[in-house]
Design a protein around this motif. Structure first.
Motif, PDB file in Angstrom:
ATOM      1  N   PHE A  34       0.832  -1.195   0.000  1.00 56.27           N
ATOM      2  CA  PHE A  34       0.000   0.000   0.000  1.00 56.27           C
ATOM      3  C   PHE A  34       0.866   1.243   0.000  1.00 56.27           C
ATOM      4  CE2 PHE A  34      -2.495  -3.419   1.714  1.00 56.27           C
ATOM      5  CZ  PHE A  34      -3.703  -3.264   1.053  1.00 56.27           C
ATOM      6  N   GLU A  35       0.292   2.342  -0.432  1.00 54.40           N
ATOM      7  CA  GLU A  35       1.014   3.608  -0.529  1.00 54.40           C
ATOM      8  C   GLU A  35       1.316   4.218   0.840  1.00 54.40           C
ATOM      9  OE1 GLU A  35       2.210   5.254  -3.240  1.00 54.40           O
ATOM     10  OE2 GLU A  35       1.705   3.448  -4.374  1.00 54.40           O
ATOM     11  N   ASN A  36       0.440   3.969   1.829  1.00 55.99           N
ATOM     12  CA  ASN A  36       0.640   4.583   3.137  1.00 55.99           C
ATOM     13  C   ASN A  36       0.123   3.677   4.253  1.00 55.99           C
ATOM     14  OD1 ASN A  36      -2.267   5.178   3.565  1.00 55.99           O
ATOM     15  ND2 ASN A  36      -1.938   6.593   1.846  1.00 55.99           N
ATOM     16  N   LYS A  37       0.510   4.006   5.474  1.00 57.67           N
ATOM     17  CA  LYS A  37       0.152   3.187   6.635  1.00 57.67           C
ATOM     18  C   LYS A  37      -1.348   3.177   6.894  1.00 57.67           C
ATOM     19  CE  LYS A  37       4.432   3.486   9.249  1.00 57.67           C
ATOM     20  NZ  LYS A  37       5.032   3.862  10.528  1.00 57.67           N
ATOM     21  N   GLN A  38      -2.020   4.289   6.662  1.00 57.64           N
ATOM     22  CA  GLN A  38      -3.455   4.357   6.933  1.00 57.64           C
ATOM     23  C   GLN A  38      -4.221   3.375   6.053  1.00 57.64           C
ATOM     24  OE1 GLN A  38      -5.280   8.220   6.609  1.00 57.64           O
ATOM     25  NE2 GLN A  38      -7.333   7.389   6.872  1.00 57.64           N
ATOM     26  N   THR A  39      -3.913   3.338   4.781  1.00 59.39           N
ATOM     27  CA  THR A  39      -4.579   2.418   3.862  1.00 59.39           C
ATOM     28  C   THR A  39      -4.255   0.966   4.223  1.00 59.39           C
ATOM     29  OG1 THR A  39      -4.392   4.091   2.132  1.00 59.39           O
ATOM     30  CG2 THR A  39      -4.938   1.865   1.427  1.00 59.39           C
ATOM     31  N   ALA A  40      -2.998   0.713   4.579  1.00 59.61           N
ATOM     32  CA  ALA A  40      -2.597  -0.642   4.979  1.00 59.61           C
ATOM     33  C   ALA A  40      -3.342  -1.065   6.233  1.00 59.61           C
ATOM     34  CB  ALA A  40      -1.098  -0.689   5.208  1.00 59.61           C
ATOM     35  N   ARG A  41      -3.460  -0.167   7.196  1.00 61.80           N
ATOM     36  CA  ARG A  41      -4.155  -0.485   8.448  1.00 61.80           C
ATOM     37  C   ARG A  41      -5.641  -0.757   8.202  1.00 61.80           C
ATOM     38  NH1 ARG A  41      -5.418  -3.192  12.149  1.00 61.80           N
ATOM     39  NH2 ARG A  41      -6.235  -2.308  14.042  1.00 61.80           N
ATOM     40  N   GLU A  42      -6.269   0.011   7.334  1.00 61.07           N
ATOM     41  CA  GLU A  42      -7.678  -0.215   7.002  1.00 61.07           C
ATOM     42  C   GLU A  42      -7.874  -1.589   6.368  1.00 61.07           C
ATOM     43  OE1 GLU A  42      -8.675   3.130   4.543  1.00 61.07           O
ATOM     44  OE2 GLU A  42      -8.679   4.513   6.247  1.00 61.07           O
ATOM     45  N   ARG A  43      -6.960  -1.975   5.484  1.00 62.75           N
ATOM     46  CA  ARG A  43      -7.046  -3.286   4.841  1.00 62.75           C
ATOM     47  C   ARG A  43      -6.831  -4.403   5.867  1.00 62.75           C
ATOM     48  NH1 ARG A  43      -9.299  -6.429   0.968  1.00 62.75           N
ATOM     49  NH2 ARG A  43      -7.796  -7.914   0.137  1.00 62.75           N
ATOM     50  N   GLU A  44      -5.856  -4.232   6.742  1.00 57.86           N
ATOM     51  CA  GLU A  44      -5.595  -5.223   7.775  1.00 57.86           C
ATOM     52  C   GLU A  44      -6.823  -5.391   8.680  1.00 57.86           C
ATOM     53  OE1 GLU A  44      -2.027  -6.282  10.824  1.00 57.86           O
ATOM     54  OE2 GLU A  44      -2.738  -4.216  10.882  1.00 57.86           O
ATOM     55  N   LYS A  45      -7.432  -4.298   9.051  1.00 55.63           N
ATOM     56  CA  LYS A  45      -8.631  -4.333   9.892  1.00 55.63           C
ATOM     57  C   LYS A  45      -9.758  -5.085   9.179  1.00 55.63           C
ATOM     58  CE  LYS A  45     -11.319  -1.268  12.839  1.00 55.63           C
ATOM     59  NZ  LYS A  45     -11.534   0.110  13.259  1.00 55.63           N
ATOM     60  N   TYR A  46      -9.928  -4.832   7.891  1.00 57.21           N
ATOM     61  CA  TYR A  46     -10.941  -5.539   7.109  1.00 57.21           C
ATOM     62  C   TYR A  46     -10.652  -7.040   7.068  1.00 57.21           C
ATOM     63  CZ  TYR A  46     -13.251  -7.578   3.090  1.00 57.21           C
ATOM     64  OH  TYR A  46     -13.964  -8.420   2.281  1.00 57.21           O
ATOM     65  N   LEU A  47      -9.406  -7.407   6.813  1.00 54.55           N
ATOM     66  CA  LEU A  47      -9.048  -8.822   6.702  1.00 54.55           C
ATOM     67  C   LEU A  47      -9.265  -9.586   8.005  1.00 54.55           C
ATOM     68  CD1 LEU A  47      -5.867  -8.565   4.481  1.00 54.55           C
ATOM     69  CD2 LEU A  47      -8.113  -9.450   3.814  1.00 54.55           C
ATOM     70  N   LYS A  48      -9.275  -8.887   9.129  1.00 58.86           N
ATOM     71  CA  LYS A  48      -9.518  -9.520  10.423  1.00 58.86           C
ATOM     72  C   LYS A  48     -11.001  -9.553  10.781  1.00 58.86           C
ATOM     73  CE  LYS A  48      -4.968  -8.589  12.319  1.00 58.86           C
ATOM     74  NZ  LYS A  48      -4.190  -7.945  13.381  1.00 58.86           N
ATOM     75  N   SER A  49     -11.841  -8.918   9.966  1.00 56.68           N
ATOM     76  CA  SER A  49     -13.291  -8.921  10.208  1.00 56.68           C
ATOM     77  C   SER A  49     -13.908 -10.193   9.631  1.00 56.68           C
ATOM     78  CB  SER A  49     -13.934  -7.704   9.543  1.00 56.68           C
ATOM     79  OG  SER A  49     -13.933  -7.858   8.129  1.00 56.68           O
ATOM     80  N   ALA A  50     -15.180 -10.417   9.918  1.00 55.22           N
ATOM     81  CA  ALA A  50     -15.875 -11.598   9.384  1.00 55.22           C
ATOM     82  C   ALA A  50     -15.881 -11.579   7.855  1.00 55.22           C
ATOM     83  CB  ALA A  50     -17.296 -11.653   9.927  1.00 55.22           C
TER      84      ALA A  50
END
Length: 64
Positions: A34-50
């Motif tokens: 990802f281009e930045n930490k915020q986008t990476a963190r949002e994706r990581e949070k999604y991947l840990k969701s149902a």
């Protein structure tokens, strides 16, 4: 989330991470950049969701 997945993997496999220690050895089966930490963190949070777990089940192959 990491800038260096090889170092992160070695750290988890060293047994120093309490939450992942019982499940070692770990291996990398999927990475994304990802281009930045915020986008990476949002994706990581999604991947840990149902919904993210369903996505992983259908799109990431664990291999042998």
């Amino acid at each position: 989330m990491s800038n260096n997945t090889d170092v992160r993997l070695k750290y988890h496999n060293s047994g120093k991470v309490k939450s992942t220690k019982p499940f070692k050895p770990w291996r990398i089966v999927h990475t994304e950049e990802f281009e930045n930490k915020q986008t990476a963190r949002e994706r990581e949070k999604y991947l840990k969701s149902a919904a993210g777990r369903r996505w992983r089940k259908n799109n990431v192959k664990k291999g042998d």
